[in-house]
Design an enzyme around this catalytic site. Structure first.
Site, short mmCIF file in Angstrom:
data_model
loop_
_atom_site.label_atom_id
_atom_site.label_comp_id
_atom_site.label_asym_id
_atom_site.label_seq_id
_atom_site.Cartn_x
_atom_site.Cartn_y
_atom_site.Cartn_z
CG HIS A 1 -2.53 1.49 -4.12
ND1 HIS A 1 -3.57 0.75 -4.63
CD2 HIS A 1 -1.41 0.76 -4.36
CE1 HIS A 1 -3.09 -0.36 -5.16
NE2 HIS A 1 -1.78 -0.39 -4.99
CE1 TYR B 1 -25.14 14.36 8.43
CE2 TYR B 1 -24.34 12.13 8.07
CZ TYR B 1 -25.35 12.99 8.40
OH TYR B 1 -26.57 12.49 8.70
CG HIS C 1 -3.13 -3.88 -8.21
ND1 HIS C 1 -2.20 -3.26 -9.02
CD2 HIS C 1 -2.76 -3.56 -6.94
CE1 HIS C 1 -1.30 -2.64 -8.29
NE2 HIS C 1 -1.63 -2.80 -7.02
CB SER D 1 5.08 4.70 -3.63
OG SER D 1 4.19 3.85 -4.28
CB SER D 2 6.62 1.00 -7.54
OG SER D 2 5.68 0.32 -6.76
CD GLU D 3 1.05 1.05 -8.47
OE1 GLU D 3 0.94 1.83 -9.43
OE2 GLU D 3 0.92 -0.18 -8.58
CG HIS E 1 -2.17 -4.60 -2.46
ND1 HIS E 1 -0.86 -4.97 -2.56
CD2 HIS E 1 -2.37 -3.65 -3.42
CE1 HIS E 1 -0.28 -4.27 -3.53
NE2 HIS E 1 -1.17 -3.45 -4.06
CB SER F 1 9.89 2.37 -3.11
OG SER F 1 9.81 1.06 -3.55
N GLY F 2 9.20 0.53 -0.32
CA GLY F 2 9.81 -0.55 0.48
C GLY F 2 10.28 -0.20 1.88
N GLY G 1 0.82 -1.20 0.00
CA GLY G 1 0.00 0.00 0.00
C GLY G 1 0.85 1.26 0.00
CG ASN G 2 1.40 3.10 -2.81
OD1 ASN G 2 0.49 3.63 -3.43
ND2 ASN G 2 1.91 1.92 -3.15
CE1 TYR H 1 -25.99 3.17 6.16
CE2 TYR H 1 -25.48 5.47 5.70
CZ TYR H 1 -25.49 4.39 6.56
OH TYR H 1 -24.97 4.53 7.81
ZN ZN Z 1 -0.61 -2.05 -5.43
#
Ligand code: ZN
Length: 225
Positions: free
Chosen positions: A95, A210, A157, A74-76, A97, A45-46, A28-29, A116
């Site tokens: 992001h 809200y 993914h 991050s790679s994303e 998983h 990253s990592g 995740g990132n 809802y």
């Molecule tokens: Zn991912």
């Protein structure tokens, strides 16, 4: 150090990604934008979220040029930047998983308005077609699917969510994970009825109110729901 507040938020919510069960290890990132400066702070990253220091958080321009921070973004990164370019109201991207969202995404399904709380994303949670992780193609696919939604499932993914703050994007990720779990259970028993479009429009409007009301009121609302 530039974007210090955003860096601290990334460290804080990175730990929350693990403790709330939305990710394991370094998966995740997260990123937060500073629109005025034209900069984005993104998790490196990592790096283990519990070992991460604010100085390790990478700062890049919206075009992706590294400005500050030890290590690599991050790679994303292309995915995060594509979403900031796609929508001006996006200030943060998460992001993950997370297990149930990834289960639904691995079936290639989207999540329709069966509950809802889907309103936290919009009238549904759409799905973006698969492409290799970290690729420009994946960034394009997700940006295209985002439209006016706050969450997109990524085929085979995981999940990506956006918000006006990191807290907001994080909340959407938690809610979509909850909805995915319920949806998996519901689908083993039958076909759920869907809420009509006009009801979802009403729900989305209420959620907006809200979000923009004073904190005490928002807290009260959350407790009652
Ligand atoms: Zn991912």
């Amino acid at each position: 150090m530039r974007l210090l507040k955003q860096r601290n938020d990334i460290v804080r919510f990175g730990k929350k990604l693990v403790t709330s069960g939305l990710t394991v290890a370094t998966g995740g990132n997260l990123s937060v934008a500073d629109r005025r400066e034209g900069l984005v702070a993104i998790s490196p990253s990592g790096v283990d979220y519990f070992a991460m220091k604010p100085s390790q958080v990478t700062v890049v321009t919206v075009e992706g040029k590294k400005v500050e921070g030890r290590g690599n973004p991050s790679s994303e990164l292309p995915l995060h930047l594509a979403l900031y370019r796609k929508r001006n109201d996006v200030e943060a991207v998460v992001h993950t998983h997370s297990l149930y969202a990834t289960t639904v995404a691995s079936l290639g399904w989207e999540i329709p308005a069966f509950h809802y709380l889907v309103g936290f994303s919009g009238k549904k949670v759409p799905i973006a077609p698969y492409a290799t992780f970290g690729s420009d193609e994946l960034a394009r696919n997700v940006a295209q699917a985002l439209k006016e939604f706050n969450a997109v499932l990524m085929a085979s993914h995981g999940l990506v969510t956006v918000g006006e703050s990191l807290e907001g994007a994080f909340t959407v990720a938690e809610i979509v994970e909850y909805l995915s779990r319920v949806y998996c259970q519901v689908k083993t028993l039958g076909e759920p009825p869907l809420l009509p479009d006009e009801e979802m429009a009403r729900v989305i409007e209420k959620f907006k109110q809200y979000r923009h009301s004073p904190p005490e009121k928002t807290r009260g609302m959350k407790e009652r729901d």
